[in-house]
Scaffold this motif. Structure first.
Motif, PDB file in Angstrom:
ATOM      1  N   TRP A  15     -12.540  27.147  34.183  1.00 15.12           N
ATOM      2  CA  TRP A  15     -11.054  28.086  34.312  1.00 15.12           C
ATOM      3  C   TRP A  15     -10.611  28.838  33.340  1.00 15.12           C
ATOM      4  O   TRP A  15      -9.783  30.369  32.700  1.00 15.12           O
ATOM      5  CB  TRP A  15      -9.940  27.779  35.364  1.00 15.12           C
ATOM      6  N   GLY A  63      -3.559  27.230  43.677  1.00 14.79           N
ATOM      7  CA  GLY A  63      -4.403  27.650  42.432  1.00 14.79           C
ATOM      8  C   GLY A  63      -4.113  29.165  42.536  1.00 14.79           C
ATOM      9  O   GLY A  63      -5.599  29.513  43.281  1.00 14.79           O
ATOM     10  N   GLY A  65      -4.576  31.530  40.054  1.00 15.89           N
ATOM     11  CA  GLY A  65      -5.118  32.485  38.542  1.00 15.89           C
ATOM     12  C   GLY A  65      -3.913  33.465  38.760  1.00 15.89           C
ATOM     13  O   GLY A  65      -2.993  33.216  38.131  1.00 15.89           O
ATOM     14  N   TYR A  68      -2.049  37.447  41.902  1.00 20.06           N
ATOM     15  CA  TYR A  68      -1.441  38.672  42.922  1.00 20.06           C
ATOM     16  C   TYR A  68      -1.257  38.073  44.287  1.00 20.06           C
ATOM     17  O   TYR A  68      -0.290  39.505  44.688  1.00 20.06           O
ATOM     18  CB  TYR A  68      -2.954  39.331  41.964  1.00 20.06           C
ATOM     19  N   ASP A  84      -1.284  26.445  39.078  1.00 17.62           N
ATOM     20  CA  ASP A  84      -2.703  26.481  39.046  1.00 17.62           C
ATOM     21  C   ASP A  84      -2.829  25.543  37.999  1.00 17.62           C
ATOM     22  O   ASP A  84      -1.790  25.270  36.748  1.00 17.62           O
ATOM     23  CB  ASP A  84      -2.580  28.313  38.194  1.00 17.62           C
ATOM     24  N   ASN A  85      -4.397  24.974  37.586  1.00 18.03           N
ATOM     25  CA  ASN A  85      -4.547  24.135  37.169  1.00 18.03           C
ATOM     26  C   ASN A  85      -5.140  24.747  34.964  1.00 18.03           C
ATOM     27  O   ASN A  85      -4.800  23.927  34.335  1.00 18.03           O
ATOM     28  CB  ASN A  85      -6.130  23.550  37.596  1.00 18.03           C
ATOM     29  N   SER A  86      -4.969  25.489  35.542  1.00 16.17           N
ATOM     30  CA  SER A  86      -4.979  26.980  33.520  1.00 16.17           C
ATOM     31  C   SER A  86      -4.447  27.846  33.118  1.00 16.17           C
ATOM     32  O   SER A  86      -3.515  28.448  33.934  1.00 16.17           O
ATOM     33  CB  SER A  86      -6.891  27.397  34.277  1.00 16.17           C
ATOM     34  N   GLN A  89      -4.611  31.020  33.055  1.00 17.58           N
ATOM     35  CA  GLN A  89      -4.703  32.002  34.453  1.00 17.58           C
ATOM     36  C   GLN A  89      -3.437  32.585  34.135  1.00 17.58           C
ATOM     37  O   GLN A  89      -2.621  33.476  34.764  1.00 17.58           O
ATOM     38  CB  GLN A  89      -5.077  31.272  34.885  1.00 17.58           C
ATOM     39  N   GLY A 109      -0.168  22.935  36.967  1.00 17.27           N
ATOM     40  CA  GLY A 109      -0.940  21.914  37.079  1.00 17.27           C
ATOM     41  C   GLY A 109      -1.602  21.636  38.240  1.00 17.27           C
ATOM     42  O   GLY A 109      -2.375  22.440  38.031  1.00 17.27           O
ATOM     43  N   ASN A 110      -2.103  20.653  38.853  1.00 16.86           N
ATOM     44  CA  ASN A 110      -3.006  20.302  39.490  1.00 16.86           C
ATOM     45  C   ASN A 110      -2.859  20.300  41.109  1.00 16.86           C
ATOM     46  O   ASN A 110      -1.436  19.291  41.289  1.00 16.86           O
ATOM     47  CB  ASN A 110      -3.713  18.846  39.710  1.00 16.86           C
ATOM     48  N   ALA A 111      -3.260  21.153  41.829  1.00 13.15           N
ATOM     49  CA  ALA A 111      -2.727  21.654  43.985  1.00 13.15           C
ATOM     50  C   ALA A 111      -2.848  20.023  44.162  1.00 13.15           C
ATOM     51  O   ALA A 111      -2.250  19.462  45.228  1.00 13.15           O
ATOM     52  CB  ALA A 111      -3.326  22.485  43.499  1.00 13.15           C
ATOM     53  N   GLU A 127      -6.866  31.295  47.859  1.00  9.13           N
ATOM     54  CA  GLU A 127      -7.289  32.304  48.038  1.00  9.13           C
ATOM     55  C   GLU A 127      -9.213  32.037  47.070  1.00  9.13           C
ATOM     56  O   GLU A 127      -8.413  32.372  46.105  1.00  9.13           O
ATOM     57  CB  GLU A 127      -6.790  33.521  48.121  1.00  9.13           C
ATOM     58  N   TYR A 128      -9.469  31.329  47.085  1.00  6.61           N
ATOM     59  CA  TYR A 128     -10.658  30.901  46.386  1.00  6.61           C
ATOM     60  C   TYR A 128      -9.693  29.628  45.077  1.00  6.61           C
ATOM     61  O   TYR A 128      -9.860  29.986  44.143  1.00  6.61           O
ATOM     62  CB  TYR A 128     -11.048  31.800  45.683  1.00  6.61           C
ATOM     63  N   TRP A 133     -11.665  24.430  44.706  1.00  5.39           N
ATOM     64  CA  TRP A 133     -11.605  23.688  43.790  1.00  5.39           C
ATOM     65  C   TRP A 133     -10.898  22.641  43.180  1.00  5.39           C
ATOM     66  O   TRP A 133     -10.998  21.770  42.309  1.00  5.39           O
ATOM     67  CB  TRP A 133     -11.615  24.625  42.126  1.00  5.39           C
ATOM     68  N   ALA A 134     -10.276  22.511  44.036  1.00  4.24           N
ATOM     69  CA  ALA A 134      -9.723  21.182  43.753  1.00  4.24           C
ATOM     70  C   ALA A 134     -10.487  19.684  45.285  1.00  4.24           C
ATOM     71  O   ALA A 134     -10.779  20.320  46.369  1.00  4.24           O
ATOM     72  CB  ALA A 134      -8.624  21.075  44.681  1.00  4.24           C
TER      73      ALA A 134
HETATM   74  C1  LIG Z   1     -10.382  32.809  41.672  1.00  4.43           C
HETATM   75  S1  LIG Z   1      -9.498  31.752  40.967  1.00  4.43           S
HETATM   76  C2  LIG Z   1      -8.172  32.102  42.314  1.00  4.43           C
HETATM   77  C3  LIG Z   1      -7.255  32.853  42.079  1.00  4.43           C
HETATM   78  C4  LIG Z   1      -7.661  34.230  42.794  1.00  4.43           C
HETATM   79  N1  LIG Z   1      -6.671  34.455  44.381  1.00  4.43           N
HETATM   80  C5  LIG Z   1      -8.421  34.933  42.255  1.00  4.43           C
HETATM   81  O1  LIG Z   1      -9.740  35.283  43.394  1.00  4.43           O
HETATM   82  O2  LIG Z   1      -9.006  35.550  41.239  1.00  4.43           O
HETATM   83  C6  LIG Z   1      -9.251  30.074  41.273  1.00  4.43           C
HETATM   84  C7  LIG Z   1      -8.310  29.039  40.406  1.00  4.43           C
HETATM   85  O3  LIG Z   1      -8.143  27.668  40.699  1.00  4.43           O
HETATM   86  C8  LIG Z   1      -7.776  27.092  39.899  1.00  4.43           C
HETATM   87  N2  LIG Z   1      -7.808  25.981  39.842  1.00  4.43           N
HETATM   88  C9  LIG Z   1      -8.962  25.230  39.955  1.00  4.43           C
HETATM   89  N3  LIG Z   1      -8.062  23.589  40.719  1.00  4.43           N
HETATM   90  C10 LIG Z   1      -7.290  23.916  40.927  1.00  4.43           C
HETATM   91  C11 LIG Z   1      -6.514  22.662  41.052  1.00  4.43           C
HETATM   92  N4  LIG Z   1      -7.257  20.990  40.688  1.00  4.43           N
HETATM   93  N5  LIG Z   1      -5.310  22.502  40.931  1.00  4.43           N
HETATM   94  C12 LIG Z   1      -4.698  24.007  40.955  1.00  4.43           C
HETATM   95  N6  LIG Z   1      -5.291  24.903  40.997  1.00  4.43           N
HETATM   96  C13 LIG Z   1      -6.143  24.688  40.082  1.00  4.43           C
HETATM   97  C14 LIG Z   1      -8.374  27.765  38.437  1.00  4.43           C
HETATM   98  O4  LIG Z   1      -7.673  27.342  37.645  1.00  4.43           O
HETATM   99  C15 LIG Z   1      -8.753  29.291  38.814  1.00  4.43           C
HETATM  100  O5  LIG Z   1      -7.344  29.863  38.491  1.00  4.43           O
END
Ligand SMILES: C[S@@+](CC[C@H](N)C(=O)[O-])C[C@H]1O[C@@H](n2cnc3c(N)ncnc32)[C@H](O)[C@@H]1O
Length: 255
Positions: A15, A63, A65, A68, A84-86, A89, A109-111, A127-128, A133-134
């Motif tokens: 990410w 998560g 991102g 928004y 968020d993990n990134s 982002q 951080g990690n959710a 939302e996604y 991703w976790a």
């Molecule tokens: C597709 S984006 C989702 C945000 C937004 N709703 C979107 O659709 O663009 C996915 C996000 O999940 C985050 N993510 C992935 N694994 C995660 C985790 N373990 N903890 C927190 N965030 C995480 C990623 O860093 C990324 O920014």
């Protein structure tokens, strides 16, 4: 970084690398204060992801991102926290906060392990995000811990059928062929990148959610609106009007 679980480390690198491609969508999302969901922009009136009584509630986005979704909730009066993990982002999210004059904590951080006390929130949304991703065996109980009794968790992710039909190649769309088994579905890796996703069949979600202290209130299979388009290649609107490509789970913590 080295003490992160392997999938979290890989998804962080993924990410951080991908973040630049999500800047424009983030800017659109922050500008457009009319919530719509998923890759086809299904209107909020069809899905009701945001509770009517969100004003004044403590809420967390897992998560986020570019955050928004958090911006929509904050504008509706929620006391938001977004994780968020990134960091890349979150850099976009921080800039957009400044540009739009909104301020809420953006946590890197990690959710699966959130540094907030038990029962800190009334509402959690993804939302996604973490919901894709976790590791569900970690983030779902963590969401339950973070919520107060009666608190709600809402998340949107790929449908089971989509996961079973999605081709491995980036540029091909799902057809009416099942390409992988449903039994054993959990951790999914695609040959096109180094990320790690998690997908559960419905029975798996229901069992995990209930064992973590949630009651399932609804499962909504999203239907693309008229004139729906998507920049994603893995599915067409025609496919998504025959079979659900995305689903929304709404659950409430028992209390
Ligand atoms: C597709 S984006 C989702 C945000 C937004 N709703 C979107 O659709 O663009 C996915 C996000 O999940 C985050 N993510 C992935 N694994 C995660 C985790 N373990 N903890 C927190 N965030 C995480 C990623 O860093 C990324 O920014």
């Amino acid at each position: 970084m080295s003490d992160l679980p392997e999938h979290v480390r890989r998804n962080r690198e993924h990410w951080d690398e991908l973040a630049r491609n999500f800047v424009a969508a983030g800017e659109r999302g922050w500008r457009n204060n009319t919530p719509n969901w998923g890759i086809f922009g299904v209107p909020e009136s069809d899905v009701r992801m945001i509770p009517d009584d969100i004003a004044g509630k403590d809420a967390i986005e897992l998560g986020c991102g570019t955050a928004y979704v958090s911006s929509w909730l904050a504008r509706r009066g929620a006391h938001m926290v977004a994780i968020d993990n990134s960091e890349q982002q979150l850099a976009t999210a921080r800039r957009l906060q400044q540009e739009h004059g909104l301020d809420f904590p953006l946590i890197h951080g990690n959710a699966e392990q959130v540094n907030y006390p038990d029962g800190s929130f009334d509402f959690a949304i993804s939302e996604y995000g973490a919901c894709l991703w976790a590791d569900p065996s970690l983030w779902v109980p963590e969401a339950a811990r973070l919520l107060r009794s009666g608190g709600r968790l809402v998340f949107l992710t790929n449908s089971v059928l989509m996961t079973l039909c999605a081709p491995e190649e980036d540029d091909r769309a799902a057809t009416d062929r099942l390409l992988r088994p449903q039994f054993g579905l959990y951790r999914v890796e695609w040959p096109t990148d180094d990320s790690v996703e998690f997908h559960l069949p419905h029975g798996g979600w229901i069992r995990l959610l209930r064992n973590s202290g949630f009651e399932v209130e609804d499962l909504i299979e999203l239907y693309p609106p008229a004139n729906a388009k998507t920049e994603y290649k893995f599915v067409t609107p025609e496919w998504a009007r025959k079979w659900p490509c995305e689903e929304v789970w709404k659950v409430r913590k028992r209390g």
